[in-house]
Scaffold this motif. Structure first.
Motif, mmCIF file in Angstrom:
data_model
loop_
_atom_site.group_PDB
_atom_site.id
_atom_site.type_symbol
_atom_site.label_atom_id
_atom_site.label_comp_id
_atom_site.label_asym_id
_atom_site.label_seq_id
_atom_site.Cartn_x
_atom_site.Cartn_y
_atom_site.Cartn_z
ATOM 1 N N ARG A 9 0.812 -1.211 0.000
ATOM 2 C CA ARG A 9 0.000 0.000 0.000
ATOM 3 C C ARG A 9 0.853 1.272 0.000
ATOM 4 O O ARG A 9 1.822 1.388 0.731
ATOM 5 C CB ARG A 9 -0.919 0.024 1.223
ATOM 6 N N GLY A 11 0.088 5.798 -1.124
ATOM 7 C CA GLY A 11 -0.992 6.778 -1.222
ATOM 8 C C GLY A 11 -1.326 7.346 0.135
ATOM 9 O O GLY A 11 -0.712 7.036 1.141
ATOM 10 N N LYS A 15 -7.267 7.303 -0.027
ATOM 11 C CA LYS A 15 -6.923 7.247 -1.451
ATOM 12 C C LYS A 15 -5.807 6.225 -1.658
ATOM 13 O O LYS A 15 -4.668 6.582 -1.939
ATOM 14 C CB LYS A 15 -6.461 8.620 -1.966
ATOM 15 N N PHE A 17 -3.248 3.453 -3.116
ATOM 16 C CA PHE A 17 -2.548 3.202 -4.361
ATOM 17 C C PHE A 17 -1.595 2.062 -4.055
ATOM 18 O O PHE A 17 -0.900 2.103 -3.046
ATOM 19 C CB PHE A 17 -1.785 4.470 -4.777
ATOM 20 N N TYR A 18 -1.587 1.032 -4.870
ATOM 21 C CA TYR A 18 -0.815 -0.162 -4.518
ATOM 22 C C TYR A 18 0.266 -0.458 -5.544
ATOM 23 O O TYR A 18 0.080 -0.246 -6.740
ATOM 24 C CB TYR A 18 -1.736 -1.384 -4.431
ATOM 25 N N TRP A 19 1.377 -0.981 -5.039
ATOM 26 C CA TRP A 19 2.392 -1.590 -5.888
ATOM 27 C C TRP A 19 2.172 -3.092 -5.801
ATOM 28 O O TRP A 19 1.902 -3.631 -4.729
ATOM 29 C CB TRP A 19 3.800 -1.288 -5.391
ATOM 30 N N ILE A 39 1.654 -1.761 -10.830
ATOM 31 C CA ILE A 39 0.876 -0.880 -9.964
ATOM 32 C C ILE A 39 -0.606 -1.191 -10.122
ATOM 33 O O ILE A 39 -1.044 -1.726 -11.147
ATOM 34 C CB ILE A 39 1.125 0.613 -10.268
ATOM 35 N N TYR A 40 -1.361 -0.826 -9.089
ATOM 36 C CA TYR A 40 -2.814 -0.999 -9.087
ATOM 37 C C TYR A 40 -3.413 0.222 -8.413
ATOM 38 O O TYR A 40 -3.103 0.527 -7.271
ATOM 39 C CB TYR A 40 -3.184 -2.277 -8.328
ATOM 40 N N ASN A 41 -4.267 0.942 -9.149
ATOM 41 C CA ASN A 41 -4.917 2.129 -8.612
ATOM 42 C C ASN A 41 -6.436 1.923 -8.648
ATOM 43 O O ASN A 41 -7.059 2.054 -9.704
ATOM 44 C CB ASN A 41 -4.543 3.373 -9.423
ATOM 45 N N ASN A 43 -8.684 3.819 -7.430
ATOM 46 C CA ASN A 43 -9.416 5.081 -7.342
ATOM 47 C C ASN A 43 -10.019 5.503 -8.674
ATOM 48 O O ASN A 43 -10.897 6.355 -8.702
ATOM 49 C CB ASN A 43 -8.500 6.192 -6.830
ATOM 50 N N THR A 44 -9.554 4.953 -9.778
ATOM 51 C CA THR A 44 -10.078 5.317 -11.090
ATOM 52 C C THR A 44 -11.176 4.342 -11.489
ATOM 53 O O THR A 44 -11.293 3.261 -10.913
ATOM 54 C CB THR A 44 -8.961 5.298 -12.143
#
Length: 178
Positions: A9, A11, A15, A17-19, A39-41, A43-44
């Motif tokens: 984790r 961010g 909010k 945001f993950y690697w 990466i994995y976001n 939030n979008t």
């Protein structure tokens, strides 16, 4: 050394945001890792996923175990499919060209599905924007009509003196405002 493919984790609060990383199971969640795979976001909409497929497959072939969430992400991007197809190549069931062809066909189909979802979301957003604009125009028209009605004094019919006096009152009011 047992290895896991898991999310790390980053961010700010609320909010995330993950690697996606390959890490020793004994390492802390956000601690030391062996390799960053992507990466994995979330939030979008749809979620943004960037992943190095070849490195992920290499780690799976070497025995790394993905966590449940990482497994879902790897499956979504086709890493598990490619790992499965390469297993078939090792056993002699497929040639490398056939496996690559199947994988590329799957990737194109998946890309088409994602593109149609994005297009549908864009259309919904445009429809919502048009609806909001229409509602706003109606409200503005009602306000303008109410303001016009409030500006006109109510005079009884036939009373011409009151009707002539009303515009002078309005003229005086506008002079005072200036």
């Amino acid at each position: 050394m047992p290895v896991k493919i898991r999310l790390q984790r980053h961010g700010k609060k609320g909010k995330p945001f993950y690697w996606i990383v390959a890490a020793d199971v004994r390492a802390k969640r956000d601690g030391k890792f062996l390799e960053k795979l992507g990466i994995y976001n979330p939030n979008t909409n749809p979620a943004t996923i960037e992943l190095d497929v070849d490195s992920s497959v290499k780690w799976l072939q070497n025995g790394a175990q993905p966590t449940d969430t990482a497994k879902a992400i790897l499956s979504y991007r086709g890493v598990l499919l490619k790992h499965h197809l390469l297993g078939g190549v090792r056993k002699g069931a497929l040639t490398e060209e056939q496996a690559e062809e199947k994988f590329n066909a799957w990737v194109e189909e998946k890309t088409g599905k994602i593109a149609s979802k994005v297009e549908g979301l864009d259309q919904e957003k445009e429809a919502a924007k048009a609806e909001a604009l229409k509602a706003e125009k109606e409200v503005n028209e009602k306000r303008a009509q109410a303001a016009a009605e409030a500006a006109l004094p109510e005079a009884p019919e036939g009373d011409e003196a009151a009707a002539e006096e009303a515009p002078s009152v309005e003229a005086e009011a506008s002079k005072e405002e200036e």
